[in-house]
Design a protein around this motif. Structure first.
Motif, PDB file in Angstrom:
ATOM      1  N   UNK A  22       0.855  -1.180   0.000  1.00 16.81           N
ATOM      2  CA  UNK A  22       0.000   0.000   0.000  1.00 16.81           C
ATOM      3  C   UNK A  22       0.889   1.227   0.000  1.00 16.81           C
ATOM      4  N   UNK A  23       0.394   2.352  -0.520  1.00 17.53           N
ATOM      5  CA  UNK A  23       1.226   3.552  -0.593  1.00 17.53           C
ATOM      6  C   UNK A  23       1.462   4.146   0.788  1.00 17.53           C
ATOM      7  N   UNK A  24       2.533   4.919   0.943  1.00 16.86           N
ATOM      8  CA  UNK A  24       2.803   5.529   2.242  1.00 16.86           C
ATOM      9  C   UNK A  24       1.950   6.774   2.426  1.00 16.86           C
ATOM     10  N   UNK A  25       1.800   7.243   3.660  1.00 13.52           N
ATOM     11  CA  UNK A  25       1.155   8.534   3.872  1.00 13.52           C
ATOM     12  C   UNK A  25       1.948   9.611   3.143  1.00 13.52           C
ATOM     13  N   UNK A  26       1.331  10.724   2.803  1.00 21.96           N
ATOM     14  CA  UNK A  26       2.010  11.781   2.025  1.00 21.96           C
ATOM     15  C   UNK A  26       3.312  12.257   2.648  1.00 21.96           C
ATOM     16  N   UNK A  27       3.418  12.199   3.969  1.00 19.94           N
ATOM     17  CA  UNK A  27       4.618  12.707   4.634  1.00 19.94           C
ATOM     18  C   UNK A  27       5.699  11.644   4.841  1.00 19.94           C
ATOM     19  N   UNK A  28       5.469  10.421   4.327  1.00 21.23           N
ATOM     20  CA  UNK A  28       6.435   9.350   4.520  1.00 21.23           C
ATOM     21  C   UNK A  28       7.427   9.324   3.365  1.00 21.23           C
ATOM     22  N   UNK A  29       8.698   9.365   3.695  1.00 23.25           N
ATOM     23  CA  UNK A  29       9.747   9.357   2.674  1.00 23.25           C
ATOM     24  C   UNK A  29       9.839   7.984   2.033  1.00 23.25           C
ATOM     25  N   UNK A  30      10.010   7.956   0.705  1.00 22.43           N
ATOM     26  CA  UNK A  30      10.149   6.687  -0.006  1.00 22.43           C
ATOM     27  C   UNK A  30      11.439   6.004   0.429  1.00 22.43           C
ATOM     28  N   UNK A  31      11.369   4.728   0.832  1.00 27.49           N
ATOM     29  CA  UNK A  31      12.575   4.031   1.291  1.00 27.49           C
ATOM     30  C   UNK A  31      13.526   3.738   0.124  1.00 27.49           C
ATOM     31  N   UNK A  32      14.734   3.399   0.481  1.00 31.08           N
ATOM     32  CA  UNK A  32      15.765   3.154  -0.533  1.00 31.08           C
ATOM     33  C   UNK A  32      16.364   1.773  -0.356  1.00 31.08           C
ATOM     34  N   UNK A  33      16.592   1.109  -1.494  1.00 32.91           N
ATOM     35  CA  UNK A  33      17.260  -0.186  -1.514  1.00 32.91           C
ATOM     36  C   UNK A  33      18.489  -0.092  -2.411  1.00 32.91           C
ATOM     37  N   UNK A  34      19.523  -0.852  -2.070  1.00 24.08           N
ATOM     38  CA  UNK A  34      20.751  -0.882  -2.874  1.00 24.08           C
ATOM     39  C   UNK A  34      20.924  -2.281  -3.459  1.00 24.08           C
ATOM     40  N   UNK A  35      21.345  -2.324  -4.714  1.00 26.55           N
ATOM     41  CA  UNK A  35      21.624  -3.583  -5.392  1.00 26.55           C
ATOM     42  C   UNK A  35      23.090  -3.595  -5.785  1.00 26.55           C
ATOM     43  N   UNK A 112      17.751   1.138   3.462  1.00 25.94           N
ATOM     44  CA  UNK A 112      17.297   0.255   4.545  1.00 25.94           C
ATOM     45  C   UNK A 112      17.623  -1.195   4.241  1.00 25.94           C
ATOM     46  N   UNK A 113      17.926  -1.463   2.969  1.00 22.80           N
ATOM     47  CA  UNK A 113      18.159  -2.851   2.559  1.00 22.80           C
ATOM     48  C   UNK A 113      19.160  -2.871   1.415  1.00 22.80           C
ATOM     49  N   UNK A 114      20.048  -3.880   1.427  1.00 20.39           N
ATOM     50  CA  UNK A 114      20.977  -4.095   0.320  1.00 20.39           C
ATOM     51  C   UNK A 114      20.901  -5.555  -0.110  1.00 20.39           C
ATOM     52  N   UNK A 115      20.893  -5.772  -1.423  1.00 25.07           N
ATOM     53  CA  UNK A 115      20.881  -7.134  -1.961  1.00 25.07           C
ATOM     54  C   UNK A 115      22.120  -7.346  -2.815  1.00 25.07           C
ATOM     55  N   UNK A 116      22.971  -8.277  -2.378  1.00 21.59           N
ATOM     56  CA  UNK A 116      24.183  -8.636  -3.139  1.00 21.59           C
ATOM     57  C   UNK A 116      23.833  -9.658  -4.199  1.00 21.59           C
ATOM     58  N   UNK A 117      24.295  -9.431  -5.420  1.00 22.36           N
ATOM     59  CA  UNK A 117      23.921 -10.287  -6.560  1.00 22.36           C
ATOM     60  C   UNK A 117      25.127 -10.586  -7.443  1.00 22.36           C
ATOM     61  N   UNK A 118      26.259 -10.944  -6.839  1.00 26.14           N
ATOM     62  CA  UNK A 118      27.446 -11.265  -7.625  1.00 26.14           C
ATOM     63  C   UNK A 118      27.501 -12.778  -7.841  1.00 26.14           C
ATOM     64  N   UNK A 119      28.335 -13.249  -8.779  1.00 22.76           N
ATOM     65  CA  UNK A 119      28.400 -14.686  -9.073  1.00 22.76           C
ATOM     66  C   UNK A 119      28.714 -15.543  -7.846  1.00 22.76           C
ATOM     67  N   UNK A 120      28.328 -16.822  -7.960  1.00 20.19           N
ATOM     68  CA  UNK A 120      28.429 -17.781  -6.847  1.00 20.19           C
ATOM     69  C   UNK A 120      29.868 -18.289  -6.702  1.00 20.19           C
ATOM     70  N   UNK A 121      30.758 -17.385  -6.318  1.00 13.98           N
ATOM     71  CA  UNK A 121      32.175 -17.701  -6.137  1.00 13.98           C
ATOM     72  C   UNK A 121      32.573 -17.240  -4.739  1.00 13.98           C
ATOM     73  N   UNK A 122      33.005 -18.159  -3.897  1.00 13.43           N
ATOM     74  CA  UNK A 122      33.280 -17.842  -2.500  1.00 13.43           C
ATOM     75  C   UNK A 122      34.285 -16.707  -2.323  1.00 13.43           C
TER      76      UNK A 122
END
Length: 521
Positions: A22-35, A112-122
């Motif tokens: 659902x959308x945020x209230x008008x005064x709520x800042x849009x959250x940020x995610x990093x990829x 608020x969130x980061x998703x790592x998406x690099x190749x499956x190499x330890x």
């Protein structure tokens, strides 16, 4: 991911598959995610987060790669819009939420969130998470969730030595994640409980379906189950039991139809009248016999069976299992109609066949000459389904059961079943009354087999009972002089040779085992 986050905060209140955004209230800042990582998985996550109402900053060590990825994200968003998977949102607005980041620190700052998406190499993941740890310190973003798309490697293998390890968790998607909502969440022993809760909440809010593992295990959840099935599929082909094509058919036209909306425990809970405990009491020994030669087998512990049963009862109380069965059958019917309307892959041309109009295929061309006759022995749910299937195919059906009362009751139930199939479009244009009229009660087994080309046995899964039934069938067929009739059993575990080896007509016998309910699968 970017698309999913955009989806929940643009003010349009989209109708999501999870119905949780659902959308945020008008005064709520849009959250940020990093990829982090601009390959196909990183781009897909960017799309999901943006679709879910998040500003997304995508970082890759190569500037040209991250800039190209933003362009590709736009194309992916447009594709989703055409498929209806933006849920009514403006693709331009969703795409605009994804931007390249100049540095890892810049991407993490304010996220608020980061998703790592690099190749499956330890070594690579270890290096990346060391860089993330440094960026978290530089950005002073101590509460950011550090998620990894790792498909097999536990987070403890590459994040155990960083300062921010308590923020780390594996959130593994199934490709393509913008169409398949499952996310495996695998914390390490050092992952903070609040991080797990917040990550799960975010996954749910952006329209994904998180499945949380309580501890790390090699292969996680999806792949362990997938590998078990794949290993047995290979063994069946390698041992000459079935062809690769027929193994695939067993899944695509059988188990996969149920599994598209029900899990394995939900499935078996409906396959015995009393639920999970009843299922294992009925079939546990037979299942153990089948899987004993396989790898990684173990006894059915009473504690585990009870635990699964109780979980099913919490989800569906005993008095609501009938409603759940109706729900399942309705879903399967709708799925069957959908599959019939889709084009198949043409193996001869090596290209997709043109999708046909709904129900216009070979199964719809039903012709009844009034001469073909099939016999159903047993009037339970499987027998009733087989009667409806043969009648739908234009075949006269003689239904036989030693209980006259059970037969007469079954005739009424078959008429109801045929009407349900008609309402779902699975009679292929036929009049349900005409189809139902093809089914009648047989006064005796001998009378039933006279002139029949096929017999389907549908009695309970008891070797002793099936032996007695086929002995009676053998005698009736011999008296009727019907030497060419096919004698099939609906046995789900027992081989035909276990109860027909002593018959005169054993050469006519085989198992034709359906997957319940066969009128939809």
């Amino acid at each position: 991911w970017a698309v999913i986050f955009a989806r929940s905060f643009d003010g349009s209140q989209p109708n999501l598959r999870a119905q949780s955004l659902s959308p945020p209230p008008p005064n709520l800042k849009m959250p940020k995610a990093a990829i982090v990582g601009s390959g196909i998985v990183g781009r897909a996550w960017a799309v999901i987060f943006a679709r879910g109402g998040y500003q997304v900053e995508l970082y890759d060590i190569k500037k040209e790669a991250r800039e190209a990825a933003v362009v590709q994200v736009t194309a992916m968003v447009d594709m989703l819009s055409k498929k209806g998977l933006l849920f009514g949102q403006d693709p331009g607005k969703v795409s605009s939420l994804v931007k390249p980041a100049d540095s890892l620190t810049a991407a993490i700052t304010g996220a608020v969130y980061l998703q790592e998406c690099v190749p499956e190499i330890l070594p690579l993941k270890t290096k990346v998470f060391a860089g993330l740890d440094k960026a978290v310190t530089e950005s002073k973003n101590k509460d950011i969730i550090l998620g990894s798309s790792s498909s097999n490697m536990a987070i403890s293998l590459f994040a155990k030595d960083i300062q921010a390890r308590g923020n780390c968790i594996v959130c593994h998607p199934v490709n393509p994640p913008f169409a398949i909502p499952i996310v495996e969440m695998i914390p390490a022993v050092f992952t903070r409980p609040e991080i797990i809760q917040k990550a799960r909440k975010i996954m749910t809010e952006i329209g994904m379906s998180p499945a949380l593992l309580n501890k790390e295990i090699d292969g996680f959840l999806v792949n362990r189950m997938q590998y078990a099935l794949l290993a047995e599929a290979f063994r069946l082909v390698d041992d000459g039991v079935a062809s690769p094509e027929d193994v695939d058919t067993a899944i695509s036209q059988g188990l996969g139809l149920r599994w598209s909306f029900m899990g394995p425990f939900q499935t078996i809970d409906l396959n015995a009248p009393g639920g999970v405990i009843d299922y294992f009491e009925r079939y546990g020994d037979a299942i153990s016999r089948v899987i004993k030669p396989m790898d990684n087998t173990r006894p059915w512990s009473k504690e585990t069976v009870t635990k699964i049963h109780q979980a099913m009862r919490k989800e569906v109380p005993v008095d609501r299992r009938g409603d759940r069965l109706e729900w399942r059958n309705e879903r399967l019917l709708n799925l069957a109609v959908h599959k019939l309307s889709q084009g198949k892959w043409d193996s001869k041309s090596g290209a997709p066949a043109v999708a046909s109009e709904p129900l216009k295929n070979s199964r719809r061309q039903v012709k009844s000459d009034g001469k073909r006759k099939a016999v159903i022995v047993g009037s339970g749910i499987v027998g009733r389904c087989w009667a409806a299937i043969f009648a739908r195919g234009g075949v006269k059906v003689d239904l036989f059961d030693i209980s006259k009362e059970a037969m007469e009751k079954a005739i009424d139930e078959i008429a109801k079943l045929i009407n349900t199939m008609h309402q779902s479009g699975l009679l292929f244009g036929q009049d349900p009354k005409v189809v139902a009229a093809r089914v009648q009660c047989a006064p005796s087994l001998e009378n039933a087999v006279k002139g029949a080309c096929y017999l389907q046995e549908c009695v309970p899964e008891s070797k002793l009972l099936k032996t007695r039934v086929f002995s009676a069938v053998d005698s009736a067929v011999s008296k009727a002089g019907n030497k060419d009739i096919i004698l099939a059993s609906s046995a789900s575990n027992l081989a035909s040779s276990q109860f027909t080896s002593e018959l005169k007509m054993k050469g006519n016998c085989l198992v034709c085992h359906p997957v319940n309910p066969p009128f939809a699968i």
